[in-house]
Design a protein around this motif. Sequence first.
Motif, PDB file in Angstrom:
ATOM      1  N   THR A 157     -45.369 -22.647  -3.556  1.00  6.71           N
ATOM      2  CA  THR A 157     -44.036 -22.110  -3.238  1.00  6.71           C
ATOM      3  C   THR A 157     -43.997 -21.845  -1.747  1.00  6.71           C
ATOM      4  N   GLY A 158     -42.826 -22.078  -1.180  1.00  9.87           N
ATOM      5  CA  GLY A 158     -42.686 -21.973   0.255  1.00  9.87           C
ATOM      6  C   GLY A 158     -42.981 -20.579   0.780  1.00  9.87           C
ATOM      7  N   SER A 159     -43.656 -20.577   1.934  1.00  9.17           N
ATOM      8  CA  SER A 159     -43.737 -19.346   2.708  1.00  9.17           C
ATOM      9  C   SER A 159     -42.829 -19.650   3.888  1.00  9.17           C
ATOM     10  N   MET A 160     -41.574 -19.206   3.792  1.00  8.49           N
ATOM     11  CA  MET A 160     -40.545 -19.672   4.707  1.00  8.49           C
ATOM     12  C   MET A 160     -40.686 -19.043   6.093  1.00  8.49           C
ATOM     13  N   ALA A 161     -40.495 -19.884   7.115  1.00  7.73           N
ATOM     14  CA  ALA A 161     -40.686 -19.417   8.487  1.00  7.73           C
ATOM     15  C   ALA A 161     -39.571 -18.469   8.934  1.00  7.73           C
ATOM     16  N   ASN A 162     -38.391 -18.606   8.306  1.00  7.33           N
ATOM     17  CA  ASN A 162     -37.271 -17.762   8.705  1.00  7.33           C
ATOM     18  C   ASN A 162     -36.839 -16.877   7.548  1.00  7.33           C
ATOM     19  N   LYS A 163     -36.609 -15.628   7.884  1.00  7.64           N
ATOM     20  CA  LYS A 163     -36.296 -14.657   6.838  1.00  7.64           C
ATOM     21  C   LYS A 163     -35.095 -15.080   5.996  1.00  7.64           C
ATOM     22  N   VAL A 164     -34.119 -15.692   6.643  1.00  9.25           N
ATOM     23  CA  VAL A 164     -32.888 -16.082   5.935  1.00  9.25           C
ATOM     24  C   VAL A 164     -33.169 -17.009   4.745  1.00  9.25           C
ATOM     25  N   LYS A 183     -43.120 -25.615 -16.540  1.00  9.15           N
ATOM     26  CA  LYS A 183     -44.483 -25.123 -16.739  1.00  9.15           C
ATOM     27  C   LYS A 183     -45.452 -26.028 -15.973  1.00  9.15           C
ATOM     28  N   SER A 184     -46.296 -25.388 -15.161  1.00  5.75           N
ATOM     29  CA  SER A 184     -47.234 -26.170 -14.357  1.00  5.75           C
ATOM     30  C   SER A 184     -48.661 -25.771 -14.711  1.00  5.75           C
ATOM     31  N   GLU A 185     -49.608 -26.370 -13.989  1.00  3.16           N
ATOM     32  CA  GLU A 185     -51.014 -25.972 -14.187  1.00  3.16           C
ATOM     33  C   GLU A 185     -51.362 -24.780 -13.305  1.00  3.16           C
ATOM     34  N   GLY A 186     -50.378 -24.206 -12.657  1.00  2.00           N
ATOM     35  CA  GLY A 186     -50.622 -23.022 -11.830  1.00  2.00           C
ATOM     36  C   GLY A 186     -50.191 -23.261 -10.393  1.00  2.00           C
ATOM     37  N   PHE A 187     -50.508 -22.300  -9.547  1.00  2.00           N
ATOM     38  CA  PHE A 187     -50.087 -22.369  -8.145  1.00  2.00           C
ATOM     39  C   PHE A 187     -51.275 -22.742  -7.263  1.00  2.00           C
ATOM     40  N   ILE A 188     -51.066 -23.701  -6.376  1.00  2.00           N
ATOM     41  CA  ILE A 188     -52.095 -23.973  -5.354  1.00  2.00           C
ATOM     42  C   ILE A 188     -51.979 -22.876  -4.300  1.00  2.00           C
TER      43      ILE A 188
END
Length: 419
Positions: A157-164, A183-188
Amino acid sequence: MTNVRVCSEVGVLEKVVIHSPGKEIEVMTPETAQEVLYNDILTLPVVAEDHKGLKNVLKKVTRVYELKDLLKDILKNEEVKRDFVITITALERRADIADYLMSLPPEELADAVVCGVEERRDSLEKFLSNRNYALPPLPNLYFTRDISVVFRGKVITGSMANKVRIGEAVIARFIYKHHPEFKSEGFIFDGILEGNEKVTIEGGDFLVLDKNVVAIGVSERTTPSSIDIFVERMKKEVVNEEFHVFAVVLPKERSTIHLDMVFTMVDKDKCVCHYPYLLGKEKLRVIHINIMPSGKVSLEEEESLLDALKKVGIKLEPIICGGSNPVNQKREQWLSGTNFFAFAPGKIIGYACNYNTFKELEKAGFKIVHVNDIVKDKVNLDDYEKVAVGIEGAELARGGGGVRCMTMPVKRKPIKIRS
Ligand SMILES: NC(=[NH2+])NCCC[C@H](N)C(=O)O
């Protein structure tokens, strides 16, 4: 069982997530457009109509999900709803509106989160505040690409560079966590929990070239530290396999916010690229990070992305965005002319306004068709081996991205890319 899997940029598309732009894009003024990451203010009726063209094409070829519908689905569960409201209000430090949000039915809550919740002027502080929204709208949501990545059977999931844009990634995270069809196998990597200003990553920078080869932009939006973390995580995922990351260093400019603004793969053996940065004088630096089957990692600078990819068995014929004229190259790159989305190998969608780029695609053997021909059933996409669909997008492009940016593929059929 996993319901999401992506191992390439071009394998036959089975599921995609989009967001049809709505009222949230009309909140900006010329003064605030840049602040919320737009190149200009946009006109909703035009943008909505043009986006509908994209949706109609996608519906002909694959299963299309609207992000807001998925959010509504998961908010029907009271516990998920509470958790979501707590997360989203904490982002804005506005726990005071949590009860109000909880009182809304799922549909209204989803709308409120996307379109924003206006500030109630019910105290002196709020009355005098120049803040119009208690919860700001999410005008960039139609660029669903950036907020998450499905890679193999897992999710980033994105760690977004801009708060907006952080609220958008929160939505994506909740969908992958709670929606049965996602449903996935989890989060990388979970950008919401693990990201910070130094550790940011956005989907526009992440290109899945093959199950074991990715290219990631080091950009205004994606930091080297986040790529280092990704490499560490992949070491555990790919035991006894070789794995390659090509980190491509982009200029920190508005026209190159993400790697997909200068390079996209359009077939097993073809890409569209911005000539100066991929082949010409301003060639971008490329660092090859190699995870060996033993787990050892080596880093080495390469001559160019296309040469480096050749060495690992991905031979890409470049199609030049804008054609040979340097002025057209710059103009069409700016209007997201490299930003194509493949729904099958050699079957792509882009903005028709980049007509010089489409001419190059035609020379490379693509049949050029216009969105209306498909919607009116004048053209059957199955009749062609290679086809480039042009949608109307001059207005959409002013939001700062193209068709790849507006699509979040979550399932593609496997395909052999490397020779
Ligand atoms: N994958 C992409 N290139 N996305 C473009 C996103 C544009 C959006 N306005 C932003 O600046 O975040």
